[in-house]
Design an enzyme around this catalytic site. Sequence first.
Site, PDB file in Angstrom:
ATOM      1  N   CYS A 219      41.523  46.000  31.437  1.00 43.90           N
ATOM      2  CA  CYS A 219      40.823  45.213  30.421  1.00 43.90           C
ATOM      3  C   CYS A 219      40.973  45.876  29.043  1.00 43.90           C
ATOM      4  O   CYS A 219      42.047  45.833  28.459  1.00 43.90           O
ATOM      5  CB  CYS A 219      39.368  45.023  30.814  1.00 43.90           C
ATOM      6  SG  CYS A 219      38.530  43.710  29.886  1.00 43.90           S
TER       7      CYS A 219
ATOM      8  N   HIS B 234      40.011  42.913  36.168  1.00 46.04           N
ATOM      9  CA  HIS B 234      39.282  44.073  36.697  1.00 46.04           C
ATOM     10  C   HIS B 234      39.574  44.174  38.199  1.00 46.04           C
ATOM     11  O   HIS B 234      38.763  43.738  39.029  1.00 46.04           O
ATOM     12  CB  HIS B 234      37.775  43.914  36.467  1.00 46.04           C
ATOM     13  CG  HIS B 234      37.336  44.168  35.066  1.00 46.04           C
ATOM     14  ND1 HIS B 234      36.875  45.391  34.631  1.00 46.04           N
ATOM     15  CD2 HIS B 234      37.302  43.344  33.985  1.00 46.04           C
ATOM     16  CE1 HIS B 234      36.566  45.314  33.341  1.00 46.04           C
ATOM     17  NE2 HIS B 234      36.814  44.085  32.921  1.00 46.04           N
TER      18      HIS B 234
ATOM     19  N   GLU C 106      39.343  46.517  40.217  1.00 47.29           N
ATOM     20  CA  GLU C 106      38.420  47.367  40.974  1.00 47.29           C
ATOM     21  C   GLU C 106      37.352  46.555  41.696  1.00 47.29           C
ATOM     22  O   GLU C 106      36.796  46.997  42.712  1.00 47.29           O
ATOM     23  CB  GLU C 106      37.753  48.394  40.048  1.00 47.29           C
ATOM     24  CG  GLU C 106      36.729  47.849  39.061  1.00 47.29           C
ATOM     25  CD  GLU C 106      37.307  47.378  37.730  1.00 47.29           C
ATOM     26  OE1 GLU C 106      36.550  47.293  36.745  1.00 47.29           O
ATOM     27  OE2 GLU C 106      38.516  47.090  37.689  1.00 47.29           O
TER      28      GLU C 106
END
Length: 580
Positions: free
Chosen positions: A403, A532, A534
């Site tokens: 990001c 993102h 994760e």
Amino acid sequence: MKVVLVSGGVISGVGKGIIASSAGLLLKTLGLRVTAIKTDPYINTDAGLLNPLEHGECFVLDDGGETDLDLGNYERYLGIQLSRDSNITTGKIYKQVIEKERRGDYLGKTVQVVPHITDAIQDWIERVAKIPVDASGEAPDVCIIELGGTIGDLESGPFVEALSQLRHRLGRDNFLSISVSYVPIINGEEKTKPTQHAIRQVRSAGLIPDVIACRCERELDQATITKIARSCQVEDEQVIGVRNMDTIYQVPLLLEQEGLLKLLQKGLALDKCQVTPPMAQKGQALWDLWKKTVVPDRHLEPVNIILVGKYVSLDDSYLSVHKALEHSAMRCNRKLNLVSVDSEHLEPEMQEKDPRKFHEAWAHVVRAQGIIVPGGFGTRGIQGMVDVAKWARERKLPYLGICLGMQTAVIEYARNVMGLKGATSEEFSATAEHRVVIFMPEGSKEQMGGTMRLGSRTSHFKPGTEWSKLRGLYGGVDVVEERHRHRYEVNPDYIEDLEKAGLSLTSMDDQGVRVETIELKDHPFFVGLQAHPEYKSKTLAPAPSLLGLVAASSGCLDEIIEAAHKKQSSSNGVSDVTNF
């Protein structure tokens, strides 16, 4: 509908989320489908605008829900996909009840906490507990509910009352309560008074504990267990010690050894549940894989990764990044040594303001085998992120930008490779000549909550990107889906110039306009994602991009990419034991 409630007393932050997730995992090993709900007593509608330095990260779901970070624990452990309604806040409940009152749904009745708020909470739970959370499309068998905060807090009252009523409605075989308490050790003695007082409050609230999970630094003495059991009116086997482990991923193994699975089977009458042989086999395969994966890392070769961010004073601010790196290290058979560095400490001004912090920060950069720059907002510390991206690019050090981390890498490239002096983001300067990152046209500058580009979005790898390491980590597929949370994007007006200068924009959005990923072809691993990744990393299935960073830093990237291609080619039509 069967419910496992996990609540806490004494203090918060003792590991309710991990115990709840572990209980869910143990139930999955039986072949059951499990979902999860987190209640939060704050009046905010969601976690989207909460300060990460106070509350920890905001966890984003596929549907764009901005939720409590504990929902990330549930998804990572259980391999499921939750929805925004899986996080119930006081704000959501009161908003719903007030809207119903304004519509006249209550027919002129006086709207009160009991029964209207408590009924709304129960109705919400029963609705969400039936929503499928995996690829099967079938309703879950068991719902794990974590009660946010601690019992006895004023703001938790309506939730406690609602759950007490729900326990009565569902009946004994369909509701099991786990009360988590802390057993401190003072001068070598295990103190039981805090637990006794906590259980007394739990009982007075109508939530009779079926299991008391005692968080402790070491294995509890049998005498302590017996004392707690007698004072809390339960059997010894209903008191389990949850001591500190080498990693949180070993907690399910500990709880199974302590007898929690047997207590769940007995308390929920699970022998009456109809589990098909294929589901039972999947459950056993899941458990075998978990035990194989979460071995202690004390004797493994270390890999040194630094996280350069804006909110590093609280580890929970980047919790999903930390966990995804841990998943990746386990996959690479490495011990993760993760150091967090405040990006502000890397800036030239810090050398004059506080030389010690400046030199310590850069010493970590010099020693690192890999660098990750996660997301964030605002101008503070941006130059430090730009400088560390330059360091990684010039010294061929593995780099992953997420990001904001991707955006600062683009800014660095524009300044130092393309020669665009003062290149920046519109977020940091609305009047700069070279705004290589701009505000998205569909965004709102007036209202902050829920107005970003949120949730699962599709990225298409461009033709001719078969060389892409990131694409290889996804198994060479053409299209991937990742979760997003951003207001700014790479300026489409600079795409052609960036690519001519050697920065590969390897994937785009559905319209082919918005840049999703960047890479450097002549670099061991220099990758940026607007997404993102994760948020979708699982304990047994690490996020490909973070796995790539750890693998590149460990010297096994080619091996990991080859394995990804093999898995992709063999997975067509084959069910994954980690997702059921």
